[in-house]
Design an enzyme around this catalytic site. Structure first.
Site, PDB file in Angstrom:
ATOM      1  N   GLU A  59      33.128 -59.689  11.924  1.00 44.06           N
ATOM      2  CA  GLU A  59      32.869 -58.573  12.852  1.00 44.06           C
ATOM      3  C   GLU A  59      32.091 -59.152  14.019  1.00 44.06           C
ATOM      4  O   GLU A  59      30.991 -59.686  13.817  1.00 44.06           O
ATOM      5  CB  GLU A  59      32.070 -57.464  12.177  1.00 44.06           C
ATOM      6  N   CYS A 102      26.755 -53.927  19.251  1.00 41.53           N
ATOM      7  CA  CYS A 102      28.155 -54.350  19.383  1.00 41.53           C
ATOM      8  C   CYS A 102      29.016 -53.174  19.849  1.00 41.53           C
ATOM      9  O   CYS A 102      30.089 -53.360  20.406  1.00 41.53           O
ATOM     10  CB  CYS A 102      28.671 -54.896  18.057  1.00 41.53           C
TER      11      CYS A 102
HETATM   12  P1  NAD Z   1      25.234 -65.204  16.376  1.00 41.38           P
HETATM   13  O1  NAD Z   1      26.683 -65.450  16.251  1.00 41.38           O
HETATM   14  O2  NAD Z   1      24.431 -66.068  17.256  1.00 41.38           O
HETATM   15  O3  NAD Z   1      24.530 -65.299  14.944  1.00 41.38           O
HETATM   16  C1  NAD Z   1      24.970 -64.498  13.856  1.00 41.38           C
HETATM   17  C2  NAD Z   1      24.605 -65.220  12.569  1.00 41.38           C
HETATM   18  O4  NAD Z   1      25.385 -66.420  12.488  1.00 41.38           O
HETATM   19  C3  NAD Z   1      23.139 -65.641  12.499  1.00 41.38           C
HETATM   20  O5  NAD Z   1      22.668 -65.497  11.184  1.00 41.38           O
HETATM   21  C4  NAD Z   1      23.213 -67.101  12.897  1.00 41.38           C
HETATM   22  O6  NAD Z   1      22.131 -67.888  12.432  1.00 41.38           O
HETATM   23  C5  NAD Z   1      24.519 -67.508  12.232  1.00 41.38           C
HETATM   24  N1  NAD Z   1      25.115 -68.749  12.767  1.00 41.38           N
HETATM   25  C6  NAD Z   1      24.979 -69.271  14.005  1.00 41.38           C
HETATM   26  N2  NAD Z   1      25.673 -70.436  14.094  1.00 41.38           N
HETATM   27  C7  NAD Z   1      26.266 -70.622  12.909  1.00 41.38           C
HETATM   28  C8  NAD Z   1      27.132 -71.627  12.378  1.00 41.38           C
HETATM   29  N3  NAD Z   1      27.514 -72.680  13.096  1.00 41.38           N
HETATM   30  N4  NAD Z   1      27.576 -71.492  11.118  1.00 41.38           N
HETATM   31  C9  NAD Z   1      27.223 -70.429  10.372  1.00 41.38           C
HETATM   32  N5  NAD Z   1      26.390 -69.458  10.793  1.00 41.38           N
HETATM   33  C10 NAD Z   1      25.917 -69.552  12.056  1.00 41.38           C
HETATM   34  O7  NAD Z   1      25.062 -63.657  16.764  1.00 41.38           O
HETATM   35  P2  NAD Z   1      23.694 -62.880  17.049  1.00 41.38           P
HETATM   36  O8  NAD Z   1      23.197 -63.281  18.388  1.00 41.38           O
HETATM   37  O9  NAD Z   1      22.776 -62.963  15.869  1.00 41.38           O
HETATM   38  O10 NAD Z   1      24.177 -61.356  17.083  1.00 41.38           O
HETATM   39  C11 NAD Z   1      24.676 -60.747  18.227  1.00 41.38           C
HETATM   40  C12 NAD Z   1      26.176 -60.663  18.144  1.00 41.38           C
HETATM   41  O11 NAD Z   1      26.560 -59.950  16.975  1.00 41.38           O
HETATM   42  C13 NAD Z   1      26.783 -59.894  19.301  1.00 41.38           C
HETATM   43  O12 NAD Z   1      27.942 -60.557  19.745  1.00 41.38           O
HETATM   44  C14 NAD Z   1      27.147 -58.545  18.671  1.00 41.38           C
HETATM   45  O13 NAD Z   1      28.177 -57.861  19.328  1.00 41.38           O
HETATM   46  C15 NAD Z   1      27.545 -58.973  17.307  1.00 41.38           C
HETATM   47  N6  NAD Z   1      27.509 -57.847  16.366  1.00 41.38           N
HETATM   48  C16 NAD Z   1      28.700 -57.340  15.929  1.00 41.38           C
HETATM   49  C17 NAD Z   1      28.710 -56.254  15.062  1.00 41.38           C
HETATM   50  C18 NAD Z   1      30.013 -55.699  14.549  1.00 41.38           C
HETATM   51  O14 NAD Z   1      29.990 -55.029  13.536  1.00 41.38           O
HETATM   52  N7  NAD Z   1      31.135 -55.977  15.197  1.00 41.38           N
HETATM   53  C19 NAD Z   1      27.492 -55.677  14.646  1.00 41.38           C
HETATM   54  C20 NAD Z   1      26.297 -56.219  15.122  1.00 41.38           C
HETATM   55  C21 NAD Z   1      26.314 -57.322  15.985  1.00 41.38           C
END
Ligand code: NAD
Length: 482
Positions: free
Chosen positions: A250, A284
């Site tokens: 997501e 999001c």
């Molecule tokens: P992000 O992708 O930076 O991080 C999300 C998670 O992934 C964190 O726990 C992070 O540490 C981890 N991560 C980062 N690099 C990784 C890797 N190489 N391998 C595995 N895990 C890794 O996102 P964010 O800044 O924490 O959150 C914001 C984003 O989330 C926005 O794009 C928002 O739209 C999205 N979001 C989507 C939904 C939905 O349901 N569609 C809901 C909430 C947030």
């Protein structure tokens, strides 16, 4: 309750320290460190994977009623303690304490919903095309599930994954975002007191590069459920598919709210305010593109600007605030780069978009509204994740729908109209997973599917009964009775 965040890693039923710690800064008051958070190394992730593999068959075999009681108990406690846990969440994320409390309450509802779902696991029978053979179609747990969650809804996004994972008999390894890991320790503390086999639930705090990377490249995990950015989601899809590990993503979006010529102005303004600026625009589902038909454009912009001028920005603990600070320094700086970019492109800033100096030093900014913007500008194509909305003027419904769909994302889309016909046309034409009529684009229920299209989502839907598509695997059994 106080927590020992330095021992915030929970593996095989035991709290552990990590290799080092990082501070957890309160964005409402950057002089406050909420706690030093343990950071796991990859050996600890491997240890969690071994523990989860050992525990999973035991948990899957645990009686249905016991599973119901465990999930119900977690849900009940979250709801009972939503005020206290909501404040902790608000402090580390920056949302208002009312929003923090609401998120914990909703997280409790996810556990309560999936407690009931434990008992709704009913298979199917089929007649065989071959005489004398019976067919049963049943579902089993996928196995060990890795859960990777973002900072903006730290407890809710995790709860809507952890609850179905446990309900359907899986074991869990959870990697929350570092920015909001205190809430993860708090939820894990509740789960740690449940009567479940050691290793059924594990929490590994740490960076994406270390903890996340070890999880997504493991061949000993059966599924990864992720919520976060498109960039990380793409890495996860590539890593998991190399090992044939099931994945569900997501991701981000760039949602639109259409204001039709016949819209009720007050509904349009409230929907735009809640959609674009609640949660400091860090949702999001946020409607950062306001697609407004020309006859109503000026009236709408004037009413929205007046309403934005009334929104109170403040410390997350202050009563009556609408919006807290931006979550951290990087996001704060990025927001102002986008504000400048919108000006450089020729957008007209009607209100906001300024740094605010309040009593405590924090990442405060005023909600920004731009008009005279074009949909193909990057400010309307990239997910900015800020309290910033851009108005795009269109002539009619046809152009409005084309504009709304002209994006690589597709999570939510909304329309404000008093016409049943206009609403019906839009619901059918919107290329998004969730469609809202006379409602903000943000705000969904917990018992129905949630997810998007295009680059916003990949894999089976989350939430409601649809979650079983991801957290279970189908078995088809053929039997010749005699
Ligand atoms: P992000 O992708 O930076 O991080 C999300 C998670 O992934 C964190 O726990 C992070 O540490 C981890 N991560 C980062 N690099 C990784 C890797 N190489 N391998 C595995 N895990 C890794 O996102 P964010 O800044 O924490 O959150 C914001 C984003 O989330 C926005 O794009 C928002 O739209 C999205 N979001 C989507 C939904 C939905 O349901 N569609 C809901 C909430 C947030």
């Amino acid at each position: 309750m106080t927590y020992n965040f330095e021992e915030g890693i929970f593996i095989n039923g035991t709290w552990q320290k990590g290799s080092f710690t990082i501070p957890n800064i309160n964005p409402s008051d950057i002089s406050e460190n909420i706690g030093d958070l343990a950071q796991a190394n990859s050996n600890q992730v491997e240890e969690a994977i071994v523990a989860a593999n050992k525990a999973q068959p035991l948990w899957e075999k645990t009686s249905l009623e016991h599973k119901v009681n465990v999930l119900q108990s977690i849900g009940d406690e979250l709801i009972q303690r939503c005020e206290e846990l909501g404040e902790l969440l608000a402090k580390e994320e920056g949302k208002s304490k009312a929003e923090g409390k609401g998120e914990i309450y909703r997280s409790g509802q996810f556990f309560q919903y999936y407690a009931a779902e434990v008992l709704r696991q009913i298979g199917e029978n089929a007649a065989s095309v071959r005489p004398g053979i019976d067919i049963e179609v049943t579902r089993e747990a996928v196995g060990v599930v890795g859960i990777i969650s973002p900072w903006n809804f730290p407890t809710a996004t995790a709860a809507w994954k952890i609850a179905p994972a446990l309900a359907f008999g899986n074991s869990v390894i959870w990697k929350p975002a570092n920015l909001t890991a205190a809430s993860a320790v708090a939820l894990t503390e509740i789960i740690s007191r449940q009567d479940i086999p050691e290793g059924t639930f594990n929490l590994v705090l740490g960076s994406g590069g270390t903890v996340g990377d070890t999880l997504i490249n493991s061949k000993d995990i059966n599924a990864i459920s992720f919520t976060g950015s498109v960039e990380t989601g793409r890495k996860i899809a590539i890593a998991t598919s190399a090992n044939f590990v099931k994945c569900q993503l997501e991701m981000g979006s760039k949602n639109s709210l259409i204001v039709a010529n016949d819209a009720d102005i007050s509904v349009a303004v409230e929907s735009a305010v809640m959609g674009a600026y609640s949660g400091t625009g860090q949702k999001c589902t946020a409607s950062s593109r306001l697609i407004v038909m020309d006859d109503i454009h000026d009236e709408f912009v004037e009413a929205l600007t007046k309403r934005i001028s009334e929104l109170k920005v403040g410390h997350c603990m202050e009563e009556g605030i609408f919006m807290g600070p931006v979550c951290d320094k990087d996001q704060f700086e990025s927001n102002f780069k986008w504000i400048q970019r919108a000006k450089d492109l020729g957008g007209k800033l009607v209100i906001g978009g300024e740094k605010l100096s309040l009593e405590k030093e924090g990442y405060y900014m005023s909600p920004a509204l731009f008009i005279d913007t074009k949909n193909d500008w990057d400010i309307n194509q990239e997910e900015i994740f800020a309290p910033m909305a851009c108005v795009i003027k269109v002539k009619d419904l046809d152009e409005a729908i084309k504009t709304a769909n002209d994006t690589r994302f597709g999570l939510t889309a909304g329309i404000i109209t008093q016409s049943l016909k206009t609403a019906a046309i839009f619901k059918k034409a919107a290329q998004s997973g969730c469609v809202m009529v006379n409602l903000p684009t943000a705000g969904t229920d917990y018992h129905v599917p949630f997810g998007g299209r295009k680059e916003s989502s990949f894999g089976p839907r989350e939430q409601g009964s649809y979650a079983k598509e991801f957290y279970t695997i189908v078995k088809t059994a053929y039997q010749k009775p005699y």
